[in-house]
Motif scaffolding. Sequence first.
Motif, PDB file in Angstrom:
ATOM      1  N   GLY A   1      16.444 -21.505   2.164  1.00  0.00           N
ATOM      2  CA  GLY A   1      15.001 -21.298   2.201  1.00  0.00           C
ATOM      3  C   GLY A   1      14.285 -21.444   0.877  1.00  0.00           C
ATOM      4  N   PHE A   2      15.009 -21.602  -0.225  1.00  0.00           N
ATOM      5  CA  PHE A   2      14.373 -21.755  -1.533  1.00  0.00           C
ATOM      6  C   PHE A   2      14.088 -23.220  -1.809  1.00  0.00           C
ATOM      7  CE2 PHE A   2      16.470 -17.665  -1.960  1.00  0.00           C
ATOM      8  CZ  PHE A   2      15.527 -16.911  -2.628  1.00  0.00           C
ATOM      9  N   THR A   3      12.971 -23.485  -2.492  1.00  0.00           N
ATOM     10  CA  THR A   3      12.634 -24.836  -2.911  1.00  0.00           C
ATOM     11  C   THR A   3      13.100 -25.044  -4.348  1.00  0.00           C
ATOM     12  OG1 THR A   3      10.467 -24.228  -3.802  1.00  0.00           O
ATOM     13  CG2 THR A   3      10.579 -24.797  -1.446  1.00  0.00           C
ATOM     14  N   LYS A   4      13.121 -26.303  -4.788  1.00  0.00           N
ATOM     15  CA  LYS A   4      13.571 -26.568  -6.150  1.00  0.00           C
ATOM     16  C   LYS A   4      12.640 -25.944  -7.194  1.00  0.00           C
ATOM     17  CE  LYS A   4      11.542 -31.163  -6.667  1.00  0.00           C
ATOM     18  NZ  LYS A   4      11.851 -32.557  -6.963  1.00  0.00           N
ATOM     19  N   GLU A   5      11.367 -25.768  -6.851  1.00  0.00           N
ATOM     20  CA  GLU A   5      10.430 -25.125  -7.776  1.00  0.00           C
ATOM     21  C   GLU A   5      10.724 -23.638  -7.957  1.00  0.00           C
ATOM     22  OE1 GLU A   5       8.949 -28.826  -6.281  1.00  0.00           O
ATOM     23  OE2 GLU A   5       9.395 -27.041  -5.117  1.00  0.00           O
ATOM     24  N   GLU A   6      11.435 -23.037  -7.031  1.00  0.00           N
ATOM     25  CA  GLU A   6      11.744 -21.600  -7.092  1.00  0.00           C
ATOM     26  C   GLU A   6      13.096 -21.314  -7.746  1.00  0.00           C
ATOM     27  OE1 GLU A   6       9.394 -20.201  -3.053  1.00  0.00           O
ATOM     28  OE2 GLU A   6      11.396 -21.066  -2.845  1.00  0.00           O
ATOM     29  N   ILE A   7      13.777 -22.353  -8.214  1.00  0.00           N
ATOM     30  CA  ILE A   7      15.116 -22.190  -8.780  1.00  0.00           C
ATOM     31  C   ILE A   7      15.092 -22.549 -10.260  1.00  0.00           C
ATOM     32  CG2 ILE A   7      17.518 -22.988  -8.681  1.00  0.00           C
ATOM     33  CD1 ILE A   7      17.010 -23.620  -5.700  1.00  0.00           C
ATOM     34  N   THR A   8      15.656 -21.679 -11.095  1.00  0.00           N
ATOM     35  CA  THR A   8      15.840 -21.967 -12.517  1.00  0.00           C
ATOM     36  C   THR A   8      17.334 -21.954 -12.813  1.00  0.00           C
ATOM     37  OG1 THR A   8      15.605 -19.640 -13.135  1.00  0.00           O
ATOM     38  CG2 THR A   8      13.622 -20.986 -13.204  1.00  0.00           C
ATOM     39  N   ILE A   9      17.743 -22.864 -13.694  1.00  0.00           N
ATOM     40  CA  ILE A   9      19.146 -23.024 -14.037  1.00  0.00           C
ATOM     41  C   ILE A   9      19.255 -23.147 -15.548  1.00  0.00           C
ATOM     42  CG2 ILE A   9      21.239 -24.400 -13.688  1.00  0.00           C
ATOM     43  CD1 ILE A   9      19.695 -25.649 -11.231  1.00  0.00           C
ATOM     44  N   GLU A  10      20.186 -22.392 -16.138  1.00  0.00           N
ATOM     45  CA  GLU A  10      20.458 -22.489 -17.566  1.00  0.00           C
ATOM     46  C   GLU A  10      21.958 -22.622 -17.749  1.00  0.00           C
ATOM     47  OE1 GLU A  10      18.697 -19.390 -19.891  1.00  0.00           O
ATOM     48  OE2 GLU A  10      16.831 -19.463 -18.736  1.00  0.00           O
TER      49      GLU A  10
ATOM     50  N   VAL B   1      22.373 -31.961 -10.916  1.00  0.00           N
ATOM     51  CA  VAL B   1      21.900 -30.900 -10.033  1.00  0.00           C
ATOM     52  C   VAL B   1      21.279 -31.509  -8.787  1.00  0.00           C
ATOM     53  CG1 VAL B   1      20.413 -28.874  -9.834  1.00  0.00           C
ATOM     54  CG2 VAL B   1      21.368 -29.474 -12.058  1.00  0.00           C
ATOM     55  N   THR B   2      21.671 -30.995  -7.617  1.00  0.00           N
ATOM     56  CA  THR B   2      21.038 -31.396  -6.364  1.00  0.00           C
ATOM     57  C   THR B   2      20.800 -30.153  -5.508  1.00  0.00           C
ATOM     58  OG1 THR B   2      23.142 -31.782  -5.223  1.00  0.00           O
ATOM     59  CG2 THR B   2      22.142 -33.682  -6.318  1.00  0.00           C
ATOM     60  N   LEU B   3      19.823 -30.262  -4.604  1.00  0.00           N
ATOM     61  CA  LEU B   3      19.532 -29.219  -3.628  1.00  0.00           C
ATOM     62  C   LEU B   3      19.328 -29.907  -2.293  1.00  0.00           C
ATOM     63  CD1 LEU B   3      18.853 -26.251  -2.899  1.00  0.00           C
ATOM     64  CD2 LEU B   3      16.471 -26.788  -3.465  1.00  0.00           C
ATOM     65  N   GLU B   4      20.226 -29.608  -1.350  1.00  0.00           N
ATOM     66  CA  GLU B   4      20.130 -30.237  -0.039  1.00  0.00           C
ATOM     67  C   GLU B   4      20.545 -29.245   1.036  1.00  0.00           C
ATOM     68  OE1 GLU B   4      21.985 -34.070   2.323  1.00  0.00           O
ATOM     69  OE2 GLU B   4      21.918 -34.112   0.138  1.00  0.00           O
ATOM     70  N   LEU B   5      19.678 -29.071   2.031  1.00  0.00           N
ATOM     71  CA  LEU B   5      19.949 -28.194   3.175  1.00  0.00           C
ATOM     72  C   LEU B   5      20.362 -26.789   2.747  1.00  0.00           C
ATOM     73  CD1 LEU B   5      21.839 -30.735   5.450  1.00  0.00           C
ATOM     74  CD2 LEU B   5      19.450 -30.054   5.593  1.00  0.00           C
ATOM     75  N   GLY B   6      19.693 -26.256   1.730  1.00  0.00           N
ATOM     76  CA  GLY B   6      19.948 -24.893   1.288  1.00  0.00           C
ATOM     77  C   GLY B   6      21.193 -24.713   0.449  1.00  0.00           C
ATOM     78  N   VAL B   7      21.794 -25.821  -0.009  1.00  0.00           N
ATOM     79  CA  VAL B   7      22.974 -25.745  -0.870  1.00  0.00           C
ATOM     80  C   VAL B   7      22.634 -26.371  -2.218  1.00  0.00           C
ATOM     81  CG1 VAL B   7      25.387 -26.421  -1.196  1.00  0.00           C
ATOM     82  CG2 VAL B   7      24.559 -25.831   1.087  1.00  0.00           C
ATOM     83  N   LEU B   8      22.741 -25.562  -3.258  1.00  0.00           N
ATOM     84  CA  LEU B   8      22.536 -26.012  -4.630  1.00  0.00           C
ATOM     85  C   LEU B   8      23.887 -26.474  -5.164  1.00  0.00           C
ATOM     86  CD1 LEU B   8      20.679 -26.114  -7.193  1.00  0.00           C
ATOM     87  CD2 LEU B   8      21.472 -23.784  -7.664  1.00  0.00           C
ATOM     88  N   GLU B   9      23.945 -27.704  -5.683  1.00  0.00           N
ATOM     89  CA  GLU B   9      25.191 -28.219  -6.254  1.00  0.00           C
ATOM     90  C   GLU B   9      24.953 -28.587  -7.704  1.00  0.00           C
ATOM     91  OE1 GLU B   9      28.082 -30.660  -4.031  1.00  0.00           O
ATOM     92  OE2 GLU B   9      27.767 -32.138  -5.632  1.00  0.00           O
ATOM     93  N   ILE B  10      25.772 -28.026  -8.594  1.00  0.00           N
ATOM     94  CA  ILE B  10      25.650 -28.254 -10.027  1.00  0.00           C
ATOM     95  C   ILE B  10      26.984 -28.806 -10.515  1.00  0.00           C
ATOM     96  CG2 ILE B  10      25.138 -27.214 -12.265  1.00  0.00           C
ATOM     97  CD1 ILE B  10      23.839 -24.866 -10.595  1.00  0.00           C
ATOM     98  N   THR B  11      26.953 -30.002 -11.098  1.00  0.00           N
ATOM     99  CA  THR B  11      28.153 -30.611 -11.652  1.00  0.00           C
ATOM    100  C   THR B  11      28.094 -30.470 -13.166  1.00  0.00           C
ATOM    101  OG1 THR B  11      28.234 -32.178  -9.831  1.00  0.00           O
ATOM    102  CG2 THR B  11      29.522 -32.723 -11.786  1.00  0.00           C
ATOM    103  N   LEU B  12      29.133 -29.846 -13.729  1.00  0.00           N
ATOM    104  CA  LEU B  12      29.179 -29.543 -15.157  1.00  0.00           C
ATOM    105  C   LEU B  12      30.371 -30.254 -15.791  1.00  0.00           C
ATOM    106  CD1 LEU B  12      28.600 -25.744 -14.614  1.00  0.00           C
ATOM    107  CD2 LEU B  12      26.920 -27.336 -15.556  1.00  0.00           C
TER     108      LEU B  12
END
Length: 121
Positions: A40-49, A97-108
Amino acid sequence: MAMTYYRPSNRSRNMNNSKAARVDIIETDDSYVVRANVPGFTKEEITIEADYESLKFTANREIDETEIKYLHRERFANKLSRTMSFKKPIDATKAGVTLELGVLEITLPFAENAKTVKLTL
Protein backbone atom coordinates in the motif's frame (compact mmCIF):
# COMPACT_ATOMS: atom_id res chain seq x y z
CA MET A 1 21.41 -22.90 10.38
CA ALA A 2 22.62 -19.58 11.80
CA MET A 3 22.34 -16.43 9.70
CA THR A 4 25.84 -15.19 8.95
CA TYR A 5 25.35 -12.56 6.25
CA TYR A 6 23.72 -9.70 8.14
CA ARG A 7 22.87 -8.39 11.59
CA PRO A 8 19.41 -6.93 12.28
CA SER A 9 19.62 -3.72 14.25
CA ASN A 10 17.81 -3.10 17.53
CA ARG A 11 16.46 0.01 15.81
CA SER A 12 14.37 -2.20 13.52
CA ARG A 13 12.11 -3.21 16.38
CA ASN A 14 8.84 -1.33 16.95
CA MET A 15 9.97 2.21 17.69
CA ASN A 16 7.79 5.30 17.38
CA ASN A 17 4.73 3.16 16.62
CA SER A 18 6.34 1.70 13.51
CA LYS A 19 6.33 -1.95 12.59
CA ALA A 20 9.37 -3.87 11.41
CA ALA A 21 8.95 -4.62 7.72
CA ARG A 22 9.24 -8.29 6.79
CA VAL A 23 12.31 -8.92 4.64
CA ASP A 24 14.12 -11.62 2.70
CA ILE A 25 17.86 -11.17 2.17
CA ILE A 26 19.64 -13.04 -0.60
CA GLU A 27 23.40 -13.14 -1.08
CA THR A 28 24.52 -13.61 -4.68
CA ASP A 29 28.09 -13.83 -5.99
CA ASP A 30 28.37 -10.04 -6.23
CA SER A 31 25.60 -8.45 -4.12
CA TYR A 32 22.97 -8.61 -1.42
CA VAL A 33 19.35 -8.46 -2.56
CA VAL A 34 16.84 -7.26 0.04
CA ARG A 35 13.14 -7.79 -0.61
CA ALA A 36 10.68 -6.17 1.79
CA ASN A 37 6.90 -6.18 2.03
CA VAL A 38 5.60 -2.59 1.96
CA PRO A 39 1.94 -3.10 0.99
CA GLY A 40 0.00 0.00 0.00
CA PHE A 41 2.96 2.41 0.14
CA THR A 42 3.97 4.52 -2.85
CA LYS A 43 7.55 5.29 -3.82
CA GLU A 44 7.08 8.86 -2.55
CA GLU A 45 6.35 7.47 0.94
CA ILE A 46 9.54 5.39 1.13
CA THR A 47 13.00 6.65 2.12
CA ILE A 48 16.13 4.53 1.81
CA GLU A 49 19.63 5.18 3.14
CA ALA A 50 22.68 2.99 2.68
CA ASP A 51 26.37 3.19 3.48
CA TYR A 52 29.28 0.77 3.18
CA GLU A 53 27.90 -1.64 5.80
CA SER A 54 24.24 -0.88 6.48
CA LEU A 55 20.81 -0.26 5.02
CA LYS A 56 17.84 1.58 6.50
CA PHE A 57 14.47 2.07 4.88
CA THR A 58 11.26 3.62 6.16
CA ALA A 59 7.78 3.68 4.65
CA ASN A 60 5.60 6.37 6.20
CA ARG A 61 2.18 7.78 5.33
CA GLU A 62 -0.23 10.18 6.98
CA ILE A 63 -3.87 9.13 7.02
CA ASP A 64 -6.72 11.00 8.69
CA GLU A 65 -8.64 8.41 10.66
CA THR A 66 -10.49 10.64 13.08
CA GLU A 67 -13.88 9.40 11.87
CA ILE A 68 -13.02 5.69 11.99
CA LYS A 69 -13.86 3.61 15.06
CA TYR A 70 -12.00 0.30 14.87
CA LEU A 71 -13.15 -2.66 16.94
CA HIS A 72 -10.03 -4.58 16.01
CA ARG A 73 -7.10 -3.68 13.77
CA GLU A 74 -4.19 -5.83 12.58
CA ARG A 75 -3.59 -5.40 8.87
CA PHE A 76 -2.66 -1.75 8.44
CA ALA A 77 0.48 0.16 9.35
CA ASN A 78 1.15 3.87 8.90
CA LYS A 79 4.88 3.28 9.26
CA LEU A 80 7.19 0.38 8.44
CA SER A 81 10.93 0.47 8.92
CA ARG A 82 13.95 -1.77 8.99
CA THR A 83 17.66 -1.29 9.63
CA MET A 84 20.29 -3.94 9.01
CA SER A 85 24.08 -4.24 8.89
CA PHE A 86 26.07 -6.44 6.55
CA LYS A 87 29.38 -8.23 7.03
CA LYS A 88 30.64 -7.54 3.51
CA PRO A 89 31.04 -3.89 2.47
CA ILE A 90 28.53 -2.62 -0.09
CA ASP A 91 28.70 0.08 -2.75
CA ALA A 92 25.53 2.12 -2.24
CA THR A 93 26.35 4.34 -5.24
CA LYS A 94 25.64 1.36 -7.53
CA ALA A 95 22.52 0.14 -5.70
CA GLY A 96 19.35 -0.67 -7.58
CA VAL A 97 15.84 -0.08 -6.22
CA THR A 98 12.43 -1.19 -7.48
CA LEU A 99 8.90 -1.20 -6.05
CA GLU A 100 6.38 -3.55 -7.61
CA LEU A 101 3.12 -4.95 -6.22
CA GLY A 102 3.97 -3.91 -2.67
CA VAL A 103 7.45 -5.47 -2.70
CA LEU A 104 10.48 -3.21 -2.34
CA GLU A 105 13.64 -4.75 -3.84
CA ILE A 106 17.06 -3.25 -3.13
CA THR A 107 20.17 -4.66 -4.80
CA LEU A 108 23.39 -3.76 -2.99
CA PRO A 109 26.59 -4.66 -4.89
CA PHE A 110 29.68 -5.61 -2.87
CA ALA A 111 32.51 -3.06 -2.74
CA GLU A 112 35.89 -2.44 -1.18
CA ASN A 113 35.42 1.29 -0.55
CA ALA A 114 32.03 2.96 -0.51
CA LYS A 115 30.31 6.09 0.78
CA THR A 116 26.90 6.89 2.30
CA VAL A 117 24.16 7.90 -0.16
CA LYS A 118 20.42 8.43 -0.16
CA LEU A 119 18.63 6.16 -2.65
CA THR A 120 15.53 7.10 -4.62
CA LEU A 121 12.88 5.01 -6.35
